[in-house]
Design a protein around this motif. Sequence first.
Motif, short mmCIF file in Angstrom:
data_model
loop_
_atom_site.label_atom_id
_atom_site.label_comp_id
_atom_site.label_asym_id
_atom_site.label_seq_id
_atom_site.Cartn_x
_atom_site.Cartn_y
_atom_site.Cartn_z
N GLU A 20 0.83 -1.20 0.00
CA GLU A 20 0.00 0.00 0.00
C GLU A 20 0.87 1.26 0.00
O GLU A 20 0.55 2.25 -0.67
N TYR A 24 1.18 4.08 -2.88
CA TYR A 24 1.02 5.49 -2.57
C TYR A 24 2.13 6.31 -3.24
O TYR A 24 1.87 7.38 -3.81
N ASP A 27 1.44 6.40 -7.03
CA ASP A 27 0.28 7.21 -7.37
C ASP A 27 0.49 8.69 -7.10
O ASP A 27 -0.09 9.56 -7.78
N THR A 28 1.34 8.99 -6.09
CA THR A 28 1.52 10.38 -5.69
C THR A 28 2.61 11.10 -6.47
O THR A 28 2.42 12.24 -6.92
#
Length: 238
Positions: A20, A24, A27-28
Amino acid sequence: MGSIKNEIIKPHAVLLQSQELYKYILDTSVYPREPTPLKELRDASASHPKFFYATAPDAGQLLALLLKMANAKQTIEIGVFTGYSLLLAALTIPEDGMITAIDIDRKAYEMGLPIIKKAGVEHKINFVESPALPVLDKLLEDKDKEGSFDFAFVDADKENYHNYHEKLMKLIKVGGIVVYDNTLWGGTVALPEKDVPEAKRDIRKHALEFNHKISADPRVEICLAPLGDGVTICRRIC
């Protein structure tokens, strides 16, 4: 001073601890900045049975930053696969730059070639279908090639990393950068051999030897980053 043997090593507060957290990061800070041709090539490579050979996009982001910081124009890439890191370099270096890209598998390279052509950067690539050592030896036959390259990325044939390093130290200019991928080999370098799967032991042995060699090499400054499977960055200083 206390003995280093008694030093307490605390867990790193920001070391990746979950899928996860990795998602993150992607995706960020990675996917939003990934150029469209690279995303297209990453998606196309996902259908290849050895898709995991491809350079991870977060590692690619680091490579692009290093290429720009080195003002790289003439580069070498050992291990191309479908060409993610190659396309990334071609998009990053100037119009008159050139990448000597070496791989034994032209078929995999040709999987990504239509996307490379579509991106308009094929003219920056000299793809050589060959084991890397003979190509590096051929380059070194030309004295003008010594110290003429700004950057190299090595991501193939792990047992020859130490041989590549010796030749690249002649081809890369002082101040140039060489990046080696997979130098932590799935974290097995920190495990007792008995706990390492049989299939990983041979490359683990080579990784341990290479990491020791690099750490003692006075010709380079180094950083072994815990990114992906381990990325060792070397800056030639003499």
